[in-house]
Design a protein around this motif. Structure first.
Motif, PDB file in Angstrom:
ATOM      1  N   GLN A  93       0.862  -1.528   0.025  1.00 55.25           N
ATOM      2  CA  GLN A  93      -0.071   0.244   0.457  1.00 55.25           C
ATOM      3  C   GLN A  93       1.278   1.345   0.286  1.00 55.25           C
ATOM      4  N   THR A 142       4.147   3.768  -1.702  1.00 54.43           N
ATOM      5  CA  THR A 142       4.944   3.707  -3.123  1.00 54.43           C
ATOM      6  C   THR A 142       6.280   4.636  -2.292  1.00 54.43           C
ATOM      7  N   ASN A 143       6.768   5.414  -4.255  1.00 57.19           N
ATOM      8  CA  ASN A 143       7.567   6.108  -3.467  1.00 57.19           C
ATOM      9  C   ASN A 143       7.312   7.388  -4.940  1.00 57.19           C
ATOM     10  N   LYS A 186      -0.443   5.377  -0.992  1.00 56.18           N
ATOM     11  CA  LYS A 186      -0.412   5.936  -1.921  1.00 56.18           C
ATOM     12  C   LYS A 186      -1.827   6.493  -2.213  1.00 56.18           C
ATOM     13  N   VAL A 224       4.925   8.104  -9.847  1.00 55.85           N
ATOM     14  CA  VAL A 224       4.227   7.123  -9.079  1.00 55.85           C
ATOM     15  C   VAL A 224       3.696   6.009  -9.205  1.00 55.85           C
ATOM     16  N   ASP A 225       4.654   4.694  -8.508  1.00 60.17           N
ATOM     17  CA  ASP A 225       4.533   3.243  -9.461  1.00 60.17           C
ATOM     18  C   ASP A 225       5.252   3.408 -11.100  1.00 60.17           C
ATOM     19  N   LYS A 227       4.476   5.385 -13.209  1.00 58.20           N
ATOM     20  CA  LYS A 227       3.336   6.582 -13.942  1.00 58.20           C
ATOM     21  C   LYS A 227       3.284   7.828 -14.017  1.00 58.20           C
TER      22      LYS A 227
END
Length: 218
Positions: free
Chosen positions: A178, A180-181, A196, A210-211, A213
């Motif tokens: 759940q 992210t960077n 996220k 992000v992810d 994208k």
């Protein structure tokens, strides 16, 4: 009247916990899982016993299990059954663990420890069996229904507990899934290990990664 037999498991190994090792051929990975086992026959359950089940994964998506050296007893009477092996069990990915179900007819093998008497398993012939459960790297849970035609009974075996979702390992893994960077278009990390749902909170307007994208912060 038929006697009620309860399962007693005799493990050849004295090692506690589970141990993972490669088979001598290098083609199979095997692991021992140690947990509580309960047997129910005719609505009566045996006390919990600490038991081992060995799991082999000869190839992706397939496992073999071994439940070794057990016997049925009622009072002073003892029936040495043998070792149950169930092979070619298909695994289905389900998030953080795999699920499985199989209906097979097996032959129970003789055990491999010294006993006073003989192993009954090889004389039972074809034994219908149904097995359902879940498995992860550190947990194994299954129910096994074994049709003992000779006794006119179904032995219901439960190994482990079905609490995968509540384990610490699962909770940590779910949390990791759940988070992210967040990076700039130049690949500079601006926020790390953030939820996220709030990944862009507090950032200036612009385009971020992000992810993997591109996401626009308005």
């Amino acid at each position: 009247m038929k006697k009620l037999f309860t399962l007693l498991l005799f493990c050849a190994s004295l090692t506690q916990g589970y141990a993972m090792n490669a088979a001598s051929t290098g083609s199979k990975a095997s692991k021992e899982y140690t947990d509580k086992l309960v047997v129910t026959i005719n609505g009566e359950s045996s006390p919990e016993q600490t038991t081992k089940i060995t799991v082999e994964t000869p190839k992706d998506g397939i496992m073999n299990i071994t439940l070794p050296n057990f016997c049925l007893s009622a009072g002073e009477d003892m029936m040495y059954v043998g070792t149950i092996k169930v092979n070619e069990i298909p695994l289905t990915a389900s998030g953080l663990y795999n699920t499985f179900t199989t209906n097979q007819t097996i032959q129970i093998e003789a055990g491999d420890i010294p006993i006073e008497g003989m192993w009954l398993g090889p004389m039972l012939g074809d034994v219908p069996l149904q097995m359902v459960g879940k498995i992860s790297d550190d947990k194994f849970y299954t129910t096994i229904d074994i049709e003992m035609v000779l006794l006119g009974q179904t032995i219901h075996v439960v190994f482990g507990t079905d609490d995968f979702g509540s384990s610490i390992h699962s909770a940590q893994s779910e949390k990791q899934m759940q988070t992210t960077n967040v990076y700039t278009l130049q690949g500079i990390l601006v926020k790390g290990n953030v939820e996220k749902a709030h990944a862009l909170d507090g950032l200036q307007k612009g385009i971020y990664i992000v992810d993997g994208k591109k996401v626009i912060k308005k």
